[in-house]
Design an enzyme around this catalytic site. Structure first.
Site, PDB file in Angstrom:
ATOM      1  N   GLN A 103       0.832  -0.557  -0.228  1.00  0.00           N
ATOM      2  CA  GLN A 103       0.063  -0.494  -0.417  1.00  0.00           C
ATOM      3  C   GLN A 103       0.651   1.104  -0.320  1.00  0.00           C
ATOM      4  O   GLN A 103       0.397   2.091  -0.528  1.00  0.00           O
ATOM      5  CB  GLN A 103      -0.970   0.233   1.637  1.00  0.00           C
ATOM      6  CG  GLN A 103      -1.898   0.641   1.150  1.00  0.00           C
ATOM      7  CD  GLN A 103      -2.783   0.515  -0.298  1.00  0.00           C
ATOM      8  OE1 GLN A 103      -2.946  -0.491  -0.729  1.00  0.00           O
ATOM      9  NE2 GLN A 103      -3.302   1.654  -0.477  1.00  0.00           N
ATOM     10  N   SER A 110      -6.151   1.176   4.652  1.00  0.00           N
ATOM     11  CA  SER A 110      -7.509   0.654   3.369  1.00  0.00           C
ATOM     12  C   SER A 110      -7.300  -0.418   3.679  1.00  0.00           C
ATOM     13  O   SER A 110      -7.457  -1.286   4.630  1.00  0.00           O
ATOM     14  CB  SER A 110      -5.733   0.244   2.443  1.00  0.00           C
ATOM     15  OG  SER A 110      -6.423  -0.726   1.024  1.00  0.00           O
ATOM     16  N   HIS A 113      -8.192  -2.845   2.518  1.00  0.00           N
ATOM     17  CA  HIS A 113      -7.535  -3.733   1.599  1.00  0.00           C
ATOM     18  C   HIS A 113      -6.342  -5.038   2.785  1.00  0.00           C
ATOM     19  O   HIS A 113      -5.812  -6.122   2.124  1.00  0.00           O
ATOM     20  CB  HIS A 113      -6.741  -3.689  -0.067  1.00  0.00           C
ATOM     21  CG  HIS A 113      -7.768  -3.595  -0.893  1.00  0.00           C
ATOM     22  ND1 HIS A 113      -8.265  -4.810  -1.427  1.00  0.00           N
ATOM     23  CD2 HIS A 113      -8.329  -2.584  -1.082  1.00  0.00           C
ATOM     24  CE1 HIS A 113      -9.249  -3.675  -2.278  1.00  0.00           C
ATOM     25  NE2 HIS A 113      -8.901  -2.641  -2.420  1.00  0.00           N
ATOM     26  N   ASP A 119     -11.400  -6.466  -4.296  1.00  0.00           N
ATOM     27  CA  ASP A 119     -11.356  -5.664  -5.613  1.00  0.00           C
ATOM     28  C   ASP A 119     -11.206  -6.050  -6.908  1.00  0.00           C
ATOM     29  O   ASP A 119     -11.198  -7.200  -7.176  1.00  0.00           O
ATOM     30  CB  ASP A 119     -10.403  -4.852  -6.409  1.00  0.00           C
ATOM     31  CG  ASP A 119      -9.822  -3.656  -5.471  1.00  0.00           C
ATOM     32  OD1 ASP A 119     -11.085  -2.880  -4.743  1.00  0.00           O
ATOM     33  OD2 ASP A 119      -8.956  -2.958  -5.527  1.00  0.00           O
ATOM     34  N   GLU A 133     -16.406   3.444  -6.455  1.00  0.00           N
ATOM     35  CA  GLU A 133     -15.599   1.954  -6.297  1.00  0.00           C
ATOM     36  C   GLU A 133     -16.443   1.710  -6.466  1.00  0.00           C
ATOM     37  O   GLU A 133     -16.761   0.591  -6.144  1.00  0.00           O
ATOM     38  CB  GLU A 133     -14.390   2.080  -5.574  1.00  0.00           C
ATOM     39  CG  GLU A 133     -13.514   2.939  -6.175  1.00  0.00           C
ATOM     40  CD  GLU A 133     -12.335   2.825  -4.729  1.00  0.00           C
ATOM     41  OE1 GLU A 133     -12.325   1.933  -4.305  1.00  0.00           O
ATOM     42  OE2 GLU A 133     -10.754   3.166  -4.593  1.00  0.00           O
ATOM     43  N   HIS A 159     -15.215  -2.159  -5.354  1.00  0.00           N
ATOM     44  CA  HIS A 159     -14.466  -2.504  -4.922  1.00  0.00           C
ATOM     45  C   HIS A 159     -15.864  -2.793  -3.298  1.00  0.00           C
ATOM     46  O   HIS A 159     -16.909  -2.446  -2.802  1.00  0.00           O
ATOM     47  CB  HIS A 159     -13.457  -1.761  -4.123  1.00  0.00           C
ATOM     48  CG  HIS A 159     -13.461  -1.347  -2.043  1.00  0.00           C
ATOM     49  ND1 HIS A 159     -11.673  -1.552  -2.654  1.00  0.00           N
ATOM     50  CD2 HIS A 159     -14.254  -1.276  -1.264  1.00  0.00           C
ATOM     51  CE1 HIS A 159     -11.678  -1.721  -0.442  1.00  0.00           C
ATOM     52  NE2 HIS A 159     -13.066  -1.504  -1.010  1.00  0.00           N
TER      53      HIS A 159
HETATM   54 ZN    ZN Z   1     -10.260  -1.848  -3.563  1.00  0.00          ZN
END
Ligand code: ZN
Length: 195
Positions: A77, A112, A114, A121, A164, A167
């Site tokens: 990241q 994030s 993630h 994603d 997004e 996501h």
């Molecule tokens: Zn994402």
């Protein structure tokens, strides 16, 4: 059979980054290659059970749905964020201004979703993903597998993140259905649960 009561509402946002001592790799598993269209291949092992069932169901409906980007480490990241900062740096921009701009498109390391392994994603990180069959399928069925679209167009003020459509975030089936029914984003929902 998926456990509809299993949930994970961990909130990772700009104002609520993961703690310094967060165990980034504690609950990860390797994703089967057949589900991937990118090279990163780890996610939360509990959420993976639900993701697998979701992808299998999509494929059964002849919908092409693949995991492009699941778990990302802190250092990954950091590199992504740094690249984005560079695109905003020019003669008249300070480093701080560039970071602020960059952070609306790429989360700062530590902030994030993630990192949690709970976010995925799908297919392509392009806005036109919303015009694909895969997106329509996710909108209809994602909640049945505990996944919500995390960053809606009309919630940007609350999430601090651009729209997004690609996501998606695992929260658990019960919460995903409730979040969609209420028309809330995760930030709003967590506040709502406190009341
Ligand atoms: Zn994402």
């Amino acid at each position: 059979e998926l456990n509809a009561d299993f949930s994970n509402l961990l909130l990772v946002i700009v104002n609520n980054p993961l703690p310094e001592d967060y165990d980034y790799e504690g609950n990860l598993t390797i994703i089967d290659q057949k589900y991937l269209c990118g090279y990163r291949n780890q996610m939360d092992k509990d959420a993976y059970i639900f993701a697998k069932a979701m992808l299998d169901a999509a494929w059964k409906d002849n919908v092409e749905l693949y995991i492009l980007s699941p778990y990302r480490s802190f250092s990954t990241q950091s590199a992504l964020f740094e690249n984005e900062v560079k695109t905003h740096l020019n003669g008249s921009t300070t480093r701080e201004q560039a970071e602020i701009k960059a952070s609306t498109e790429v989360a700062r390391p530590g902030t994030s979703e993630h990192h949690t392994g709970l976010a995925v994603d799908f297919n392509s990180v392009e806005t036109h993903f919303e015009d694909t069959e895969a997106f329509l399928w996710l909108k209809e069925h994602g909640e049945e597998y505990g996944f919500i679209m995390r960053y809606a167009e009309d919630k940007q003020d609350l999430t601090g993140v651009i729209y997004e459509p690609w996501h998606w975030r695992f929260v658990g089936i019960k919460h995903a259905k409730e979040i969609n029914r209420l028309g809330m984003c995760l930030e709003e929902y967590i506040e709502y649960l406190k009341q």
